[in-house]
Each structure stands twice: as structure tokens, then as C-alpha cells.
Design a protein around this motif. Structure first.
Motif, PDB file in Angstrom:
ATOM      1  N   SER A   1     -31.642  31.728  -9.723  1.00 36.79           N
ATOM      2  CA  SER A   1     -30.363  31.431  -8.691  1.00 36.79           C
ATOM      3  C   SER A   1     -29.695  32.851  -9.156  1.00 36.79           C
ATOM      4  O   SER A   1     -30.127  33.565 -10.122  1.00 36.79           O
ATOM      5  CB  SER A   1     -29.223  30.438  -9.419  1.00 36.79           C
TER       6      SER A   1
ATOM      7  N   LEU B   1     -22.267  34.438  -2.015  1.00 35.46           N
ATOM      8  CA  LEU B   1     -24.141  33.576  -2.096  1.00 35.46           C
ATOM      9  C   LEU B   1     -24.415  32.500  -1.146  1.00 35.46           C
ATOM     10  O   LEU B   1     -26.028  32.683  -0.908  1.00 35.46           O
ATOM     11  CB  LEU B   1     -23.805  32.594  -2.975  1.00 35.46           C
TER      12      LEU B   1
ATOM     13  N   ASP C   1     -28.238  32.825   1.387  1.00 36.76           N
ATOM     14  CA  ASP C   1     -29.342  31.896   0.927  1.00 36.76           C
ATOM     15  C   ASP C   1     -28.769  31.061   0.092  1.00 36.76           C
ATOM     16  O   ASP C   1     -29.612  30.227  -0.376  1.00 36.76           O
ATOM     17  CB  ASP C   1     -30.670  31.833   1.520  1.00 36.76           C
ATOM     18  N   GLU C   2     -27.615  31.431  -1.056  1.00 41.54           N
ATOM     19  CA  GLU C   2     -27.710  30.144  -1.807  1.00 41.54           C
ATOM     20  C   GLU C   2     -26.162  29.021  -1.491  1.00 41.54           C
ATOM     21  O   GLU C   2     -25.590  29.522  -1.060  1.00 41.54           O
ATOM     22  CB  GLU C   2     -27.546  30.594  -2.873  1.00 41.54           C
TER      23      GLU C   2
END
Ligand code: ADP
Ligand code: ZN
Length: 606
Positions: free
Chosen positions: A199, A380, A384-385
Motif C-alpha cells: 500500500s 490514494l 489506483d488504491e
């Protein structure tokens, strides 16, 4: 094997457990496979190759682009009792020879070097003659065409796959986007390597973005309230502004130093060294400062100008809080930033496609500034989180933003731009709206317009906020003429016609907002006032030891280790050994010195 890895981690580093995906990476490399590691700054990339380097026979070769990074890493490893060295152009022939013979004699666990040095025939030949445990390619994004200064040198690293097919190769980067990742895999021949993606959240960073009113006052207020005595970086766009802000901070008693590409090399280097070696230094810099700085206890990063993209913002703010302790990143931005960026875009020479791309990047940056939702979620998402819940640790989460129905004022603002002929900047249009009969307004007879003075109910500050948000939302555009001339964007039509309404962010009195936020953001490293004397004494002890060896204090112990000493007050070497960050080597080097400080403190209490 993992037992062995954990044993190394405990003995050498004094850490109890691997973090995140470190254990998986270590296992992969230790078993002789390749790997690609994508981890944010401060995620703990170094251990991913340093631990296997101590587990496998032979010397690990670490490729790193900057001398300062190599020096820092080697100094840290030597403190841990690890046999490490670097080869760089800063060494004379004699010193380089000495290190080469250490390598040939098998007396090095890790050897750092720059990519251009590695790919010379001489170095490759040297490496063929010794057992190599692994190749670690740090800052691997440099190989990508979307990356950076060192590309040509990094491209040469493809040779490693050909010449050393049995040696595991580990590429590491904090740049996660898909194109860069694909480039690294292709150009470094890592097609069959597992990818370890972490992450990119930086949970210890508190994100704060404030409308800029009086930048210097806001900045000093921020530092005094949230980070007194802490080390930090203040980014400005221009060299002139860097000088001005550094001087203004100095005049107010802050230990601030300027850093930009226009300064003589010795001054730059001296300022950088002071930042690393001393505590609590504030560097005011252009973006020329940062790469090659891995000081772990940078407690705040402030931006006085808007970064040009979220990528840049993320990278620059990422330099805060590498050690995982609470840190604050604070951006001050305003109407002028929005205008300046739009102008730069209009004036840029690139193709239409390039311009569209740049506009998207700036729009994303502006969206982050103007959002009333969680900053971290938005940030984020751009990478793409998906963060399922608002973070609770940013300004919009901890002090929800008020909004207001700005449909009428916005419509009035757009009409005023239109009625004055789309030939003026914000200041002028606001004069007309607020009924200021200035010379130029009178000369143009704009005091005759029906909407002259119709906007008196809003303060000047609020009008500027309205215009900023209309620009940020793309309802207004700025010409590339250098005068900030406003014109309507076709997208504003439905608002003008009354078909849609518009809700805007209610800008707060920013100083009050900062004040209120203080208690909630927990942004400073917290030491109870009762513990202050011990904390200061431990830091003084660390500083003395660091100065005696000419290394930065964090190379002796991190703040987190000193904080743990404050909390647990170990009174014996065995107890001291339980503290995170104290392995065998540091215990024997420094254990007694810090025990003496703690004992003295305990005696004073008794
Ligand atoms: P990166 O290179 O990814 O920015 P570093 O390798 O410099 O990060 O590590 C960041 C900090 O985290 C360092 O101070 C390091 O000592 C610490 N760290 C890394 N792994 C661990 C761990 N397993 N336990 C405790 N601290 C760790
Ligand atoms: Zn949040």
C-alpha cells in the motif's frame, strides 16, 4: 529460513518483526529468486536486500544513483557492525583499490556503487571474480522513460541478467504507476520475478491544505504551534522566493537555510550537511532539494506554492516521517497558484495531447486542494488504491469543511466576466462586483453596468475564494497573455442559465483552523512534559556521539528508539537490548552511555 532471517533482524537491527511484505521479499531473495519491490518511502525497502545479503554467501552489490544516499546507508550499516563500503568517484584511486581488495578477499557483506560505475568492463570483470550474493537495484524507476536523470546509466543494467544469470536481482522503487512498473520489468529483464506491491498509504502523515492569506504568518504560526524545534522542509517554486522565505524565517529566530540550484555548490552542500547533522534545521528549497535525502526524522514538509502534479506532491511530502513517527505535511495555496498554472499551461509549447495530459495532472492537484472529502482517500484513488473509509487523519476528516450554496454569487461572477468583455483579471472584475469606482472602472464606464456593485454583500476575501474555485473547477479559464485575463469556459453555460446549482467550500479563517486542529492532529512527536528532561538528555548524548564520529544523529539511534528509552527507562544492558532499534553492535557501542543518562535521570527523581 525465516527463522534465520528473523534472527538476523533481531541480532543486527534489534527489530522484532518484519514489516509489511518485507518477510516475503527476504524469503524470495534468500532462496535465490529475483523480485520487484514497490513500497512507499519509509516502507522499509533497505532491509529487503540487507537481510538476505547477510544470509547468503558472497557480497551483495547495491546500485544507487547518488553518492549521498550511498554514504548514508554505508554509515548506518557500519554502525550495525555490517561490513559495508561504497565505490564512487568521490574516492581517490588508492581508496578505491583498498575497497576492491576487500571485495576480492571476501571481507564485504555489501558494496554500493553507482550504475555508471557498475557497467564498466573493469567493474564487471572484477565482479566475475568474486561470489555475489545478490544485486539490489535501488531507485529502479530511473530506468523508465517517465523517470529521470539517470536513465542512460540505468539502462546499462540489463547486462546483469546476461552476465550473472544465477545471481538474484532485486529492483526497488517508490514509484508505483503501471507504466513505470512495466518499464522496469522489461528493461531490467524481470519478466519472471514476483512483484511485491505494498500500500502506498503513509499513515503517519497528517495532510493539511490551507487557503493562503498571509503565507509567512501562516507558515511561522504552523511551525510554532505544531512543530517547534523540529526539522522540516519548506518548498517554494522560485529561487528568489526561497531566499526571501529563508531570510524571513531567520529574522524570526528559526534555524532556516536556503537551498536551490542557483547557490554555489559549497553552500548547497554545507546547508544540506547541516540539515542532516544537526537537529531542528529547516531547509527552504526549490524542488532541487530532496532526492538523495533520506533523513528519517523530517517532521514536516510545507509547500508555499502549488506542486505541479499529485505525483510531485506525493514525492515531496513523502520526505516527511520516514521513521514512521507522526509528521505533518501542509500546503498553502491560493488564487494566484491557480492562475499561474493555467497560464503556464496556455503558454506551453507542447502538442495538444501533451497539454491535455498536463491539464489533467493540474486538475487532479486542484481537486485535492478543493475537496471537502478525505484527502487521503482522494490521493490514494489517484494512485489506483482504494481506501474504504475516510482516514480520520487529515484536515478534512478531523475538521469537516463547511460548504455553502454559491449558485447566485457564482452566476454573478461569471456574468461580470462576460459583461466586462472577457478582457480583465480577477482584481478588476471584483472591483466591478463590489462597486469600487476605481479610475480604470470609471474610464471603461463599467460603473454603468447593471451589475456594478451587485456583489457588495460578499467580502473581498470571499470573492477571491469564489473565483479560485470557479477556476479550479474549470468554469473559468485564464488566457496565456500574462495578465491573468479571465474568460468563460463553455462548461459554465448551464450554471449561467440557472439549470444547475453550485456548492462551494467555505474557506475558514485559516489561523483559527490551525489552532483548533492542534489538539486533534497529534502531529508532533509526543513527549510528556515530565519526560522532557530525559528526552533532551538522551538527545544531547546522541548528538555528542554523532559529532565525535562525524555522522548524523539518526545514524546512532532513531528518534523512535530514544522515545522507547523514555517510555521504558531500561536500567540494565539486558533491558536496553529489548528496545526496538538496538541490536548487538549498537548495544555494545552505546548501551552504557545511554544507560548512564537514564540512571542519572532516575537518581535525580529519587
Ligand atoms: P525506504 O528505503 O523504503 O524509504 P527505509 O529502508 O529507509 O525505507 O526504512 C525506513 C525506516 O523504517 C528506517 O528507519 C528503518 O530502520 C525502519 N524499518 C524498516 N524495517 C523495519 C522493521 N521491520 N522494524 C522496525 N523498523 C523498520
Ligand atoms: Zn482523511
Amino acid at each position: 529460513m525465516m527463522r534465520q532471517a528473523e534472527e538476523v533482524l533481531r541480532r543486527v537491527w534489534g527489530y522484532d518483526v518484519f514489516r509489511g511484505r518485507q518477510a516475503e521479499v527476504v524469503a524470495t531473495i534468500a532462496s535465490g529468486q529475483d523480485a520487484l519491490v514497490l513500497m512507499p518511502t519509509g516502507g522499509g525497502k533497505s532491509l529487503c536486500y540487507q537481510v538476505p545479503a547477510l544470509m547468503r554467501p558472497g557480497t551483495a552489490i547495491v546500485i544507487s544513483p547518488l553518492i549521498s544516499l550511498m554514504q548514508d546507508q554505508v554509515a548506518t550499516l557500519l554502525q550495525l557492525g555490517v561490513r559495508a563500503a561504497y565505490l564512487s568517484s568521490s574516492l581517490d584511486a588508492h581508496e578505491a583499490r583498498a575497497i576492491e581488495s576487500q571485495l576480492l578477499d571476501g571481507r564485504l557483506d555489501l558494496l554500493y556503487m553507482a550504475p555508471e560505475r557498475l557497467v564498466t568492463a573493469r567493474t564487471l570483470d572484477l565482479l566475475q571474480r568474486v561470489p555475489i550474493s545478490l544485486f539490489a537495484i535501488d531507485e529502479a524507476h530511473c530506468v523508465s522513460q517517465w523517470g529521470h536523470d539517470f536513465r542512460a546509466d540505468y539502462l546499462g543494467l540489463a547486462v546483469l541478467a546476461e552476465q550473472f544469470p544465477q545471481v538474484p536481482r532485486l529492483a526497488l522503487t517508490a514509484t508505483a504507476d503501471l507504466r513505470t512498473r512495466a518499464d522496469i520489468i522489461r528493461l531490467l529483464r524481470l519478466e519472471s520475478a514476483p512483484v511485491f506491491l505494498s500500500s502506498f498509504d503513509r499513515p503517519n502523515l497528517f495532510y493539511r491544505i490551507l487557503p493562503r492569506l498571509n503565507a509567512m504568518e501562516q507558515l511561522t504560526d504552523f511551525i510554532r504551534r505544531e512543530h517547534p524545534g523540529d526539522a522540516g522542509v519548506v518548498y517554494c517554486l522560485s529561487r528568489a522566493k526561497v531566499e526571501k522565505v529563508a531570510a524571513a524565517l531567520q529574522a524570526q529566530g528559526f534555524p532556516a537555510l536556503p537551498y536551490h540550484a542557483g547557490l554555489p555548490a559549497q553552500v548547497r552542500e554545507a546547508n544540506q550537511t547541516r540539515f542532516l547533522r544537526e537537529e531542528g534545521i529547516i531547509v527552504v528549497a526549490t524542488i532541487a532539494f530532496g532526492m538523495g535525502i533520506d533523513k528519517p526524522n523530517v517532521r514536516f514538509v510545507a509547500h508555499l506554492d502549488l506542486p505541479k502534479s499529485l505525483e510531485a506532491y506525493y514525492q515531496e511530502t513523502g520526505r516527511a516521517g520516514r521513521d514512521g513517527l507522526p509528521s505533518t505535511v501542509c500546503l498553502f495555496y491560493g488564487l494566484q497558484d491557480v492562475i499561474k498554472h493555467q497560464q503556464m499551461l496556455m503558454q506551453s509549447e507542447g502538442s495538444e495531447e501533451h497539454k491535455r495530459h498536463e491539464r489533467r495532472r493540474i486538475d487532479a492537484m486542484l481537486q485535492l486542494c478543493e475537496t471537502t472529502d478525505c484527502r487521503r482517500q482522494l490521493l490514494l484513488r489517484y494512485f489506483d488504491e482504494h481506501l474504504p473509509q475516510p482516514c480520520g487523519y487529515c484536515d478534512t476528516c478531523s475538521e469537516p469543511v463547511a460548504t455553502w450554496d454559491a449558485t447566485e454569487p457564482s452566476r454573478l461572477a461569471l456574468s461580470a466576466v462576460y459583461r466586462t468583455g472577457q478582457r480583465y483579471g480577477v482584481e478588476y472584475v471584483v472591483e466591478v462586483l463590489t462597486g469600487k469606482r476605481s479610475e480604470r472602472v470609471a474610464a471603461n464606464q463599467h460603473d454603468q453596468l447593471p451589475l456594478f456593485g451587485q456583489g457588495q454583500s460578499l467580502a473581498l476575501k470571499s470573492w477571491r475564494s469564489v473565483f479560485r474555485q470557479l477556476l479550479a473547477k474549470g468554469l473559468l479559464q485564464v488566457d496565456g497573455d500574462g495578465f491573468g485575463t479571465l474568460r468563460l469556459d463553455p462548461s459554465c453555460r448551464s450554471l449561467l442559465k440557472g439549470e444547475v446549482s453550485l456548492t462551494l467550500r467555505q474557506d475558514r479563517d485559516t489561523l483559527t483552523a490551525q489552532r483548533q486542529a492542534r489538539g486533534r492532529s497529534k502531529a508532533a512527536v509526543a513527549v510528556d512534559s515530565a519526560d522532557q528532561p530525559l528526552w533532551l538528555a538522551l538527545r544531547a548524548c546522541r548528538r555528542a556521539l554523532a559529532e565525535a564520529q562525524g555522522v548524523p544523529p539518526y545514524v546512532i539511534f532513531h528518534d523512535s528508539t530514544l522515545l522507547a528509552m523514555v517510555e521504558h527507562m531500561p536500567l540494565s544492558l539486558q533491558e536496553m537490548r529489548q528496545i526496538g532499534g538496538i541490536g548487538d553492535s549498537k548495544l555494545s557501542r552505546y548501551g552504557e552511555a545511554f544507560l548512564a543518562v537514564i540512571r542519572e535521570h532516575v537518581d535525580a527523581l529519587a
